[in-house]
Scaffold this active site. Structure first.
Site, short mmCIF file in Angstrom:
data_model
loop_
_atom_site.label_atom_id
_atom_site.label_comp_id
_atom_site.label_asym_id
_atom_site.label_seq_id
_atom_site.Cartn_x
_atom_site.Cartn_y
_atom_site.Cartn_z
N ASN A 170 57.96 79.66 23.46
CA ASN A 170 59.19 79.98 22.73
C ASN A 170 59.20 81.48 22.44
O ASN A 170 58.54 81.95 21.52
CB ASN A 170 59.23 79.15 21.42
CG ASN A 170 60.50 79.42 20.63
OD1 ASN A 170 61.41 80.09 21.11
ND2 ASN A 170 60.55 78.91 19.40
N TRP A 171 59.99 82.19 23.24
CA TRP A 171 60.01 83.66 23.12
C TRP A 171 60.85 84.14 21.95
O TRP A 171 60.86 85.33 21.63
CB TRP A 171 60.52 84.29 24.42
CG TRP A 171 59.56 84.19 25.57
CD1 TRP A 171 58.25 83.77 25.52
CD2 TRP A 171 59.81 84.55 26.94
NE1 TRP A 171 57.69 83.83 26.77
CE2 TRP A 171 58.63 84.30 27.66
CE3 TRP A 171 60.93 85.04 27.64
CZ2 TRP A 171 58.52 84.54 29.03
CZ3 TRP A 171 60.83 85.27 29.00
CH2 TRP A 171 59.64 85.03 29.69
N LYS A 172 61.60 83.23 21.34
CA LYS A 172 62.46 83.59 20.19
C LYS A 172 63.34 84.80 20.55
O LYS A 172 63.81 84.89 21.68
CB LYS A 172 61.60 83.81 18.95
CG LYS A 172 60.69 82.60 18.66
CD LYS A 172 59.98 82.66 17.35
CE LYS A 172 59.09 81.43 17.22
NZ LYS A 172 58.43 81.32 15.92
N HIS A 208 64.73 73.95 14.59
CA HIS A 208 63.62 74.87 14.33
C HIS A 208 63.80 75.45 12.92
O HIS A 208 64.92 75.76 12.50
CB HIS A 208 63.60 75.98 15.38
CG HIS A 208 62.34 76.77 15.34
ND1 HIS A 208 62.09 77.70 14.37
CD2 HIS A 208 61.23 76.74 16.13
CE1 HIS A 208 60.88 78.21 14.56
NE2 HIS A 208 60.34 77.64 15.63
N GLU A 240 56.25 70.76 13.22
CA GLU A 240 56.00 72.18 13.00
C GLU A 240 56.04 72.46 11.50
O GLU A 240 57.11 72.75 10.94
CB GLU A 240 57.10 73.01 13.67
CG GLU A 240 57.14 72.88 15.17
CD GLU A 240 57.56 74.18 15.82
OE1 GLU A 240 56.87 74.62 16.74
OE2 GLU A 240 58.56 74.79 15.40
N GLY A 284 54.27 81.22 12.71
CA GLY A 284 54.17 82.67 12.72
C GLY A 284 53.29 83.23 11.61
O GLY A 284 53.24 84.44 11.40
N SER A 324 51.32 78.64 14.90
CA SER A 324 50.13 79.51 14.99
C SER A 324 49.06 78.99 15.95
O SER A 324 47.86 79.13 15.68
CB SER A 324 49.53 79.74 13.59
OG SER A 324 50.46 80.43 12.80
P1 PGA Z 1 54.18 80.54 16.33
O1 PGA Z 1 55.62 79.87 16.50
O2 PGA Z 1 53.33 80.04 17.45
O3 PGA Z 1 54.43 82.00 16.38
O4 PGA Z 1 53.66 80.08 14.98
C1 PGA Z 1 55.73 78.51 16.82
C2 PGA Z 1 57.17 78.09 16.83
O5 PGA Z 1 57.98 78.72 16.14
O6 PGA Z 1 57.53 77.13 17.51
#
Ligand code: PGA
Length: 260
Positions: free
Chosen positions: A9-11, A96, A168, A174, A213
């Protein structure tokens, strides 16, 4: 064989330079040696079509990070499910925590999106999980069930068939603080039991992912937990060398489980 699903997931990150480098390296270094893992890339919307072309003739799929609840019309700035289909998307992430938080998306909107995606033949990835406060109040299970129930209230249990649920925990995204594996297992098993009480066949067709994470150093603990069928990777998917090591490690570890 059900394969382990890894979604990058590159956001809100990336540009043509980043994409060309990342996709070229993924194609060169890993995709041909993937047997136990399936890989999917979730770039920002505007690059979906471009990446779809780069991924032609590979088994790597495309994931969208969002979709609108409308299919066409006067909705400036939005992207519809038909457009996502048109550019070759397979999965769509919804619910999300970053969309719930920064874009005020509530369970009602997310449930409409889920149903729309499913009814249009794409696969919804429903993200759910608790905040740190809710965790401290022991509300994790209640929150997850509320998020699932909001979908069932607008449809029926069949809507969950062949979909994906990503646990999640919001405080783990993050933050560098991944959830404890026993807590992840307990929550996923609880969700499974709940869905199974409604339909014991459909629960077998749902993929359960974990996200929050995950990186190359803590990957092993998630691979060893059999309730987890895949991972949503944010930050650790942005540095291509690390991401390639992560995918290679997942493939090797799952291979060793299968042959032992
Ligand atoms: P992260 O994000 O790996 O940076 O914690 C995961 C996500 O948002 O799906």
């Amino acid at each position: 064989m059900t394969k382990f699903l890894i979604i990058a997931n590159w956001k809100l990150n990336g540009n043509y330079k980043f994409i060309n480098k990342n996709i070229n390296l993924i194609k060169k270094k890993i995709y041909k040696s993937l047997y136990f893992c399936n890989l999917s890339i979730a770039p920002p919307y505007i690059y979906l079509g471009y990446i779809n072309n780069l991924l032609k003739n590979t088994s790597i799929s495309l994931t969208a990070q969002n979709v609108d609840i409308h299919t066409k019309g006067s909705f400036t700035g939005e992207i519809s499910i038909k457009m996502l289909k048109d550019v070759g998307v397979k999965y769509v992430i919804i619910g999300h925590s970053e969309r719930r938080f920064f874009h005020n998306e509530n369970n009602d909107i997310i449930s409409k999106k889920f149903i729309l995606i499913k009814n249009n033949g794409l696969i919804p990835i429903l993200c759910l999980g608790e905040t740190e406060k809710q965790k401290k109040r022991n509300e994790t299970e209640k929150i997850c069930i509320q998020q699932i129930n909001s979908i069932l209230e607008n449809s029926n249990i069949n809507i969950l068939n062949k979909t994906i649920i990503a646990y999640e925990p919001i405080w783990a995204i993050g933050s560098g603080k991944n959830a404890n594996i026993n807590e992840i297992q307990k929550t996923i098993l609880f969700i499974k039991k709940y869905i199974s009480s409604l339909n014991s066949e459909i629960v077998k067709n749902i993929y359960f992912l974990y996200g929050g994470s995950v990186n190359v150093s803590n990957l092993d603990i998630f691979l060893q937990e059999k309730t987890i069928n895949g991972l949503l990777i944010g930050k650790a998917s942005l540095t291509i060398e690390n991401f390639i090591s992560l995918v290679k490690k997942a493939e090797k570890t799952i291979n060793s489980f299968n042959s032992s």
